[in-house]
Scaffold this motif. Structure first.
Motif, PDB file in Angstrom:
ATOM      1  N   THR A 228     -13.911  -0.898   7.244  1.00  0.00           N
ATOM      2  CA  THR A 228     -14.334  -1.291   8.595  1.00  0.00           C
ATOM      3  C   THR A 228     -13.917  -2.729   8.872  1.00  0.00           C
ATOM      4  O   THR A 228     -13.393  -3.045   9.947  1.00  0.00           O
ATOM      5  N   ALA A 229     -14.150  -3.600   7.887  1.00  0.00           N
ATOM      6  CA  ALA A 229     -13.806  -5.015   8.043  1.00  0.00           C
ATOM      7  C   ALA A 229     -12.313  -5.174   8.303  1.00  0.00           C
ATOM      8  O   ALA A 229     -11.900  -5.908   9.202  1.00  0.00           O
ATOM      9  N   VAL A 230     -11.492  -4.466   7.528  1.00  0.00           N
ATOM     10  CA  VAL A 230     -10.037  -4.571   7.696  1.00  0.00           C
ATOM     11  C   VAL A 230      -9.637  -4.027   9.072  1.00  0.00           C
ATOM     12  O   VAL A 230      -8.803  -4.624   9.771  1.00  0.00           O
ATOM     13  N   ALA A 231     -10.285  -2.948   9.488  1.00  0.00           N
ATOM     14  CA  ALA A 231      -9.991  -2.393  10.821  1.00  0.00           C
ATOM     15  C   ALA A 231     -10.411  -3.361  11.928  1.00  0.00           C
ATOM     16  O   ALA A 231      -9.900  -3.305  13.042  1.00  0.00           O
ATOM     17  N   ALA A 232     -11.342  -4.261  11.606  1.00  0.00           N
ATOM     18  CA  ALA A 232     -11.793  -5.265  12.588  1.00  0.00           C
ATOM     19  C   ALA A 232     -10.985  -6.553  12.489  1.00  0.00           C
ATOM     20  O   ALA A 232     -11.365  -7.575  13.048  1.00  0.00           O
ATOM     21  N   GLY A 233      -9.895  -6.523  11.722  1.00  0.00           N
ATOM     22  CA  GLY A 233      -8.970  -7.655  11.698  1.00  0.00           C
ATOM     23  C   GLY A 233      -8.948  -8.465  10.416  1.00  0.00           C
ATOM     24  O   GLY A 233      -8.076  -9.316  10.233  1.00  0.00           O
TER      25      GLY A 233
ATOM     26  N   ASP B  86       0.140  -0.691  -5.734  1.00  0.00           N
ATOM     27  CA  ASP B  86       0.343  -1.644  -6.827  1.00  0.00           C
ATOM     28  C   ASP B  86      -0.912  -2.489  -7.013  1.00  0.00           C
ATOM     29  O   ASP B  86      -1.448  -3.052  -6.057  1.00  0.00           O
ATOM     30  N   LEU B  87      -1.395  -2.554  -8.263  1.00  0.00           N
ATOM     31  CA  LEU B  87      -2.596  -3.352  -8.549  1.00  0.00           C
ATOM     32  C   LEU B  87      -2.295  -4.500  -9.509  1.00  0.00           C
ATOM     33  O   LEU B  87      -3.167  -4.957 -10.251  1.00  0.00           O
ATOM     34  N   THR B  88      -1.061  -4.992  -9.495  1.00  0.00           N
ATOM     35  CA  THR B  88      -0.701  -6.096 -10.395  1.00  0.00           C
ATOM     36  C   THR B  88      -1.542  -7.326 -10.098  1.00  0.00           C
ATOM     37  O   THR B  88      -2.044  -7.976 -11.011  1.00  0.00           O
ATOM     38  N   ASP B  89      -1.724  -7.640  -8.823  1.00  0.00           N
ATOM     39  CA  ASP B  89      -2.538  -8.787  -8.422  1.00  0.00           C
ATOM     40  C   ASP B  89      -3.657  -8.330  -7.492  1.00  0.00           C
ATOM     41  O   ASP B  89      -3.664  -8.666  -6.315  1.00  0.00           O
ATOM     42  N   VAL B  90      -4.587  -7.557  -8.036  1.00  0.00           N
ATOM     43  CA  VAL B  90      -5.696  -7.088  -7.191  1.00  0.00           C
ATOM     44  C   VAL B  90      -6.462  -8.283  -6.641  1.00  0.00           C
ATOM     45  O   VAL B  90      -6.818  -8.335  -5.474  1.00  0.00           O
TER      46      VAL B  90
ATOM     47  N   THR C 109     -17.735  -3.316  -7.001  1.00  0.00           N
ATOM     48  CA  THR C 109     -16.565  -4.192  -6.762  1.00  0.00           C
ATOM     49  C   THR C 109     -15.182  -3.545  -6.931  1.00  0.00           C
ATOM     50  O   THR C 109     -14.322  -3.720  -6.068  1.00  0.00           O
ATOM     51  N   VAL C 110     -14.939  -2.807  -8.032  1.00  0.00           N
ATOM     52  CA  VAL C 110     -13.566  -2.351  -8.287  1.00  0.00           C
ATOM     53  C   VAL C 110     -13.063  -1.397  -7.206  1.00  0.00           C
ATOM     54  O   VAL C 110     -11.898  -1.475  -6.797  1.00  0.00           O
ATOM     55  N   LEU C 111     -13.920  -0.509  -6.729  1.00  0.00           N
ATOM     56  CA  LEU C 111     -13.469   0.471  -5.725  1.00  0.00           C
ATOM     57  C   LEU C 111     -13.205  -0.233  -4.391  1.00  0.00           C
ATOM     58  O   LEU C 111     -12.246   0.086  -3.676  1.00  0.00           O
ATOM     59  N   GLU C 112     -14.079  -1.207  -4.074  1.00  0.00           N
ATOM     60  CA  GLU C 112     -13.887  -1.985  -2.839  1.00  0.00           C
ATOM     61  C   GLU C 112     -12.591  -2.798  -2.930  1.00  0.00           C
ATOM     62  O   GLU C 112     -11.852  -2.928  -1.945  1.00  0.00           O
ATOM     63  N   ALA C 113     -12.321  -3.374  -4.107  1.00  0.00           N
ATOM     64  CA  ALA C 113     -11.089  -4.159  -4.282  1.00  0.00           C
ATOM     65  C   ALA C 113      -9.862  -3.262  -4.097  1.00  0.00           C
ATOM     66  O   ALA C 113      -8.884  -3.658  -3.452  1.00  0.00           O
ATOM     67  N   ILE C 114      -9.907  -2.062  -4.643  1.00  0.00           N
ATOM     68  CA  ILE C 114      -8.783  -1.124  -4.498  1.00  0.00           C
ATOM     69  C   ILE C 114      -8.582  -0.771  -3.013  1.00  0.00           C
ATOM     70  O   ILE C 114      -7.453  -0.776  -2.504  1.00  0.00           O
ATOM     71  N   ALA C 115      -9.685  -0.494  -2.313  1.00  0.00           N
ATOM     72  CA  ALA C 115      -9.576  -0.138  -0.888  1.00  0.00           C
ATOM     73  C   ALA C 115      -9.007  -1.299  -0.080  1.00  0.00           C
ATOM     74  O   ALA C 115      -8.201  -1.099   0.839  1.00  0.00           O
ATOM     75  N   ALA C 116      -9.407  -2.516  -0.436  1.00  0.00           N
ATOM     76  CA  ALA C 116      -8.895  -3.694   0.274  1.00  0.00           C
ATOM     77  C   ALA C 116      -7.395  -3.846   0.034  1.00  0.00           C
ATOM     78  O   ALA C 116      -6.628  -4.116   0.953  1.00  0.00           O
TER      79      ALA C 116
ATOM     80  N   ALA D   9      -5.322  -1.462   1.911  1.00  0.00           N
ATOM     81  CA  ALA D   9      -5.216  -1.837   3.326  1.00  0.00           C
ATOM     82  C   ALA D   9      -4.432  -3.132   3.512  1.00  0.00           C
ATOM     83  O   ALA D   9      -4.268  -3.606   4.633  1.00  0.00           O
ATOM     84  N   GLY D  10      -3.966  -3.738   2.412  1.00  0.00           N
ATOM     85  CA  GLY D  10      -3.122  -4.924   2.510  1.00  0.00           C
ATOM     86  C   GLY D  10      -3.878  -6.238   2.633  1.00  0.00           C
ATOM     87  O   GLY D  10      -3.282  -7.273   2.918  1.00  0.00           O
ATOM     88  N   ALA D  11      -5.207  -6.210   2.417  1.00  0.00           N
ATOM     89  CA  ALA D  11      -5.976  -7.456   2.498  1.00  0.00           C
ATOM     90  C   ALA D  11      -5.959  -8.177   1.152  1.00  0.00           C
ATOM     91  O   ALA D  11      -5.780  -7.552   0.103  1.00  0.00           O
TER      92      ALA D  11
END
Ligand code: GMP
Length: 267
Positions: free
Chosen positions: A104-109, A154-158, A208-215, A218-220
């Motif tokens: 939601t946050a990413v969709a809000a910018g 790619d999760l090299t630099d999560v 945290t880990v699942l949220e980090a992957i989702a972020a 989404a390219g954040a």
């Protein structure tokens, strides 16, 4: 209404914009167990309401997790979105509600996601209870992933190196560590803690880990900070309990808030 997770996040972002009168957000901060009192340091509150006012959100069922979302204007003029509480995988609602806030946050910018958590310390030789530790990388042992289908992320630099550098400029004493996530809700056995130390983990938690992957999907950019609330089970021989986890958070809220505010001001 849509059943698609990304569509639902876009809907929630639209409602969020309407309820806060904010066109676009710059940064989102997820405050974990015990971090909630740190929110006030981040900026002026523009609006705050239960997350359940937004499509797709369910109320958190964990003590210490308020289940509200706050729109904040920072001293540097950024629009920040603070989630006071999160949904965990162990609550049994599946993976989508766990990452819905981030989507939601990413969709809000939002382009920068700050994830905080309470964690057990796997290195009591060098870690102190009440200390914040930057997450340098993670090991996802939840058995889950927010992405379905052949989307190879790619999760090299999560955990974005530039953001970690920035946090260390704010507080040069910050240590870094690898965060391991189990699904929970049980804490670990001493044998599991010994295994995680061997595997190269420094911190253990259930978020945290699942949220980090989702972020990252989404390219954040992502910054992760753990608050060491206890040594991992069996390392010092004392039983673990959630009340103590929350108490450590309350006792260190001012330091955590100060750290987050300074990091956000540098974005
Ligand atoms: O107290 C439980 C909550 O704090 C959960 O949401 C966990 O993410 C986190 N937590 C704090 N200490 C520990 C620990 O030693 N092990 C695990 N698995 N989670 C912890």
């Amino acid at each position: 209404m849509t059943n698609d997770a990304y569509g639902l996040a876009a809907e929630a972002a639209t409602t969020l914009r309407n309820l806060t009168g904010t066109g676009s957000f710059d940064v989102a901060i997820v405050l974990g167990s015990g971090w909630v009192p740190a929110a006030d340091a981040i900026g002026e509150t523009v609006a705050e309401f239960p997350v359940t006012k937004l499509p797709g959100f369910t109320p958190p069922s964990v003590a210490g997790h308020a289940g509200t979302v706050r729109a904040v204007r920072t001293a540097a003029g950024l629009n920040a979105l603070i989630f006071l509480g999160r949904t965990h995988l162990y609550e049994g609602r599946g993976v989508e509600p766990v990452v819905h806030g981030v989507r939601t946050a990413v969709a809000a910018g939002v382009r920068t996601v700050v994830l905080t958590n309470a964690a057990g310390g796997l290195r009591p030789e060098t870690q102190r209870v009440g200390e914040p530790v930057l997450i340098s990388d993670h090991i996802n042992l939840t058995g889950s992933n927010p992405i379905t289908g052949a989307t190879f992320v790619d999760l090299t630099d999560v955990y974005t190196p530039r953001l970690r550098e920035l946090a260390r400029e704010v507080d040069p004493s910050l240590a870094e560590g690898v965060y391991v996530a189990f699904r929970g809700p049980t804490y670990e056995t001493p044998a599991e803690i010994r295994m995680l130390r061997t595997l190269g983990g420094d911190l253990i938690g259930m978020s945290t880990v699942l949220e980090a992957i989702a972020a990252r999907e989404a390219g954040a950019d992502v910054l992760g900070v753990s608050l060491v609330t206890n040594p991992g089970a069996g390392l010092v021989g004392e039983p673990l309990n959630h009340e103590e986890v929350l108490e450590v958070g309350r006792a260190t809220a001012a330091r955590m808030g100060g750290l987050l505010a300074k990091v956000v001001d540098k974005l």
